[in-house]
Design an enzyme around this catalytic site. Structure first.
Site, PDB file in Angstrom:
ATOM      1  N   ASP A 200     -77.871  45.306   4.730  1.00 33.35           N
ATOM      2  CA  ASP A 200     -78.193  43.956   5.202  1.00 33.35           C
ATOM      3  C   ASP A 200     -78.074  43.962   6.734  1.00 33.35           C
ATOM      4  O   ASP A 200     -76.986  43.820   7.246  1.00 33.35           O
ATOM      5  CB  ASP A 200     -77.239  42.941   4.573  1.00 33.35           C
ATOM      6  CG  ASP A 200     -77.442  41.525   5.081  1.00 33.35           C
ATOM      7  OD1 ASP A 200     -78.456  41.258   5.750  1.00 33.35           O
ATOM      8  OD2 ASP A 200     -76.555  40.691   4.817  1.00 33.35           O
TER       9      ASP A 200
ATOM     10  N   GLU B 122     -78.827  37.747  13.723  1.00 37.82           N
ATOM     11  CA  GLU B 122     -79.175  36.948  12.550  1.00 37.82           C
ATOM     12  C   GLU B 122     -77.942  36.443  11.836  1.00 37.82           C
ATOM     13  O   GLU B 122     -77.913  35.310  11.331  1.00 37.82           O
ATOM     14  CB  GLU B 122     -80.026  37.795  11.595  1.00 37.82           C
ATOM     15  CG  GLU B 122     -80.630  37.020  10.415  1.00 37.82           C
ATOM     16  CD  GLU B 122     -79.726  36.966   9.186  1.00 37.82           C
ATOM     17  OE1 GLU B 122     -80.052  36.223   8.245  1.00 37.82           O
ATOM     18  OE2 GLU B 122     -78.682  37.657   9.164  1.00 37.82           O
ATOM     19  N   GLU B 123     -76.901  37.282  11.795  1.00 37.45           N
ATOM     20  CA  GLU B 123     -75.708  36.971  11.004  1.00 37.45           C
ATOM     21  C   GLU B 123     -74.898  35.801  11.553  1.00 37.45           C
ATOM     22  O   GLU B 123     -73.981  35.319  10.894  1.00 37.45           O
ATOM     23  CB  GLU B 123     -74.816  38.207  10.890  1.00 37.45           C
ATOM     24  CG  GLU B 123     -75.448  39.381  10.146  1.00 37.45           C
ATOM     25  CD  GLU B 123     -75.612  39.148   8.659  1.00 37.45           C
ATOM     26  OE1 GLU B 123     -75.172  38.089   8.158  1.00 37.45           O
ATOM     27  OE2 GLU B 123     -76.179  40.019   7.973  1.00 37.45           O
TER      28      GLU B 123
ATOM     29  N   ASP C 276     -85.849  40.779   4.348  1.00 37.63           N
ATOM     30  CA  ASP C 276     -84.386  40.743   4.366  1.00 37.63           C
ATOM     31  C   ASP C 276     -83.921  41.180   2.976  1.00 37.63           C
ATOM     32  O   ASP C 276     -84.708  41.696   2.186  1.00 37.63           O
ATOM     33  CB  ASP C 276     -83.887  39.342   4.726  1.00 37.63           C
ATOM     34  CG  ASP C 276     -82.522  39.366   5.415  1.00 37.63           C
ATOM     35  OD1 ASP C 276     -81.651  40.165   5.001  1.00 37.63           O
ATOM     36  OD2 ASP C 276     -82.305  38.585   6.360  1.00 37.63           O
TER      37      ASP C 276
ATOM     38  N   HIS D 254     -72.501  42.125   2.005  1.00 34.46           N
ATOM     39  CA  HIS D 254     -71.407  41.961   2.964  1.00 34.46           C
ATOM     40  C   HIS D 254     -70.159  42.746   2.558  1.00 34.46           C
ATOM     41  O   HIS D 254     -69.034  42.335   2.842  1.00 34.46           O
ATOM     42  CB  HIS D 254     -71.091  40.490   3.218  1.00 34.46           C
ATOM     43  CG  HIS D 254     -72.125  39.820   4.068  1.00 34.46           C
ATOM     44  ND1 HIS D 254     -71.874  38.663   4.777  1.00 34.46           N
ATOM     45  CD2 HIS D 254     -73.413  40.134   4.341  1.00 34.46           C
ATOM     46  CE1 HIS D 254     -72.965  38.307   5.441  1.00 34.46           C
ATOM     47  NE2 HIS D 254     -73.913  39.185   5.180  1.00 34.46           N
TER      48      HIS D 254
END
Length: 356
Positions: free
Chosen positions: A182, A216-217, A239, A326
């Site tokens: 990710d 992005e996070e 994504d 994550h």
């Protein structure tokens, strides 16, 4: 073309890219690896002030189409150093506190990498009546020093970024396993699309902007900035999304998505209907297996940033099913990655033929 397979050279790039570090706000190492790979397949590469990288094919065209992923990975910040040299942290992105204890980490300092571990009291020392769960208030990093001064002397200070040190592996010849899939898997996908365009001699009638965004996070920040700079007419974002066949996930809430069954085409207010239907038509006509997923309010991806920027950008989302988002053991199926690359490649040609 109705097939695509990841080559050994591409796999070497993927491994190097995933093993490199690109924490949110300091993505330069990952971007250098990505730009070095894609440079052979594009006409021009540029970066913006915060590090978003843009590789361009046909840069003189007035019509601009973006394919995009994000390079940044979740991480931690050094937030507080005790007098005994123990480090407490704060999040940089959506880092999961529950997976932290017993993980090895790297602290990025001006003097180089400092290795550490997220410590946790041994089970023998904990009373069941007082059992505590890991959270941001109590997880800590031990770097093997005995004082704050010693930690500072080796380069550690408040604000240093902390990343996990886990490396890429291939499981059962089908799954790619790594931290930061990710969304470095998206960066790999769009780079491979550029490679296929060059190797197959595709003559695009529009400008193709292959964008690897930062930050992005922490709120789609890089995509928001680069959209204003490029002012694209269309954006296809890639994504990851949740594989929902893992234990403890409710399909009625999270959707019905499974690794190995193909990329996922998204439905959401930010996803423009016509471009989505064109992608679906392409998948069906080229016999590329895919799945569908609904995001009721927002996709939570850079799709939202592009769709609502400028005067509005026709945007769509193609996602890769991912296990254990994550964490340091994120997993994607090789076939899903290959199908996503082929789907984007074929969709760009469909756009080339239908719009121009």
């Amino acid at each position: 073309m109705n097939n695509y397979s990841i080559t050994s050279d591409s796999l070497k790039f993927l491994e190097k890219y995933l093993n490199g570090y690109s924490p949110t706000g300091d993505e330069s190492e990952g971007q250098k690896i990505w730009m070095n790979y894609i440079s052979s397949y594009v006409k021009k590469i540029q970066t913006d002030l915060y590090g978003t990288a843009v590789a361009i094919i046909n840069p003189n065209s007035s019509y601009k189409l973006i394919i995009e992923a994000h390079v940044d990975e979740i991480s931690w910040y050094v937030n507080y150093i005790t007098e005994d040299g123990i480090i407490y942290v704060s999040r940089n992105g959506g880092s999961d506190h529950q997976i932290a204890p017993s993980k090895r980490v790297i602290i990025h300092t001006k003097k180089g990498f400092v290795h550490g571990v997220f410590g946790w009291p041994a089970i023998h020392t904990r009373k069941s009546s007082e059992e505590k769960s890991p959270n941001v208030d109590n997880i800590f990093v031990d770097i093997g020093v005995s004082s704050k001064i010693e930690a500072i002397n080796i380069g550690v200070h408040v604000g240093c970024v902390i990343t996990y040190s886990d490396k890429f592996l291939i499981m059962n010849n089908n799954y790619f396993v790594a931290r930061a899939l990710d969304n470095k898997i998206g960066g790999f996908i769009i780079a491979e699309v550029a490679k296929m365009i060059m190797e197959n001699g595709v003559n695009l009638k529009f400008g193709l902007y292959i964008v690897n965004s930062v930050q992005e996070e922490v709120g789609l920040k890089g995509a928001k900035m680069i959209s204003k700079t490029i002012q694209p007419n269309m954006a296809i974002v890639t994504d990851v999304t949740h594989h929902t066949y893992s234990p403890m996930i409710d399909k009625k809430i999270q959707g019905d998505v499974k690794c190995g069954l193909g990329p996922v085409i998204g439905y959401a207010p930010s996803i423009q209907k016509n471009i989505r239907e064109l992608i679906i038509h392409t998948a069906n006509s080229k016999k590329i297996r895919f799945q569908r997923l609904v995001s009721s309010k927002s996709t939570g991806t850079d799709t939202d940033a592009f769709a609502y920027s400028n005067k509005g950008v026709s945007s769509a989302l193609i996602s890769i099913p991912l296990k254990y988002m994550h964490t340091t053991v994120e997993m994607v199926h090789k076939k899903d990655v290959e199908r996503a690359i082929l789907l984007i490649f074929e969709t760009l040609q469909e756009i080339n033929n239908s719009i121009f």
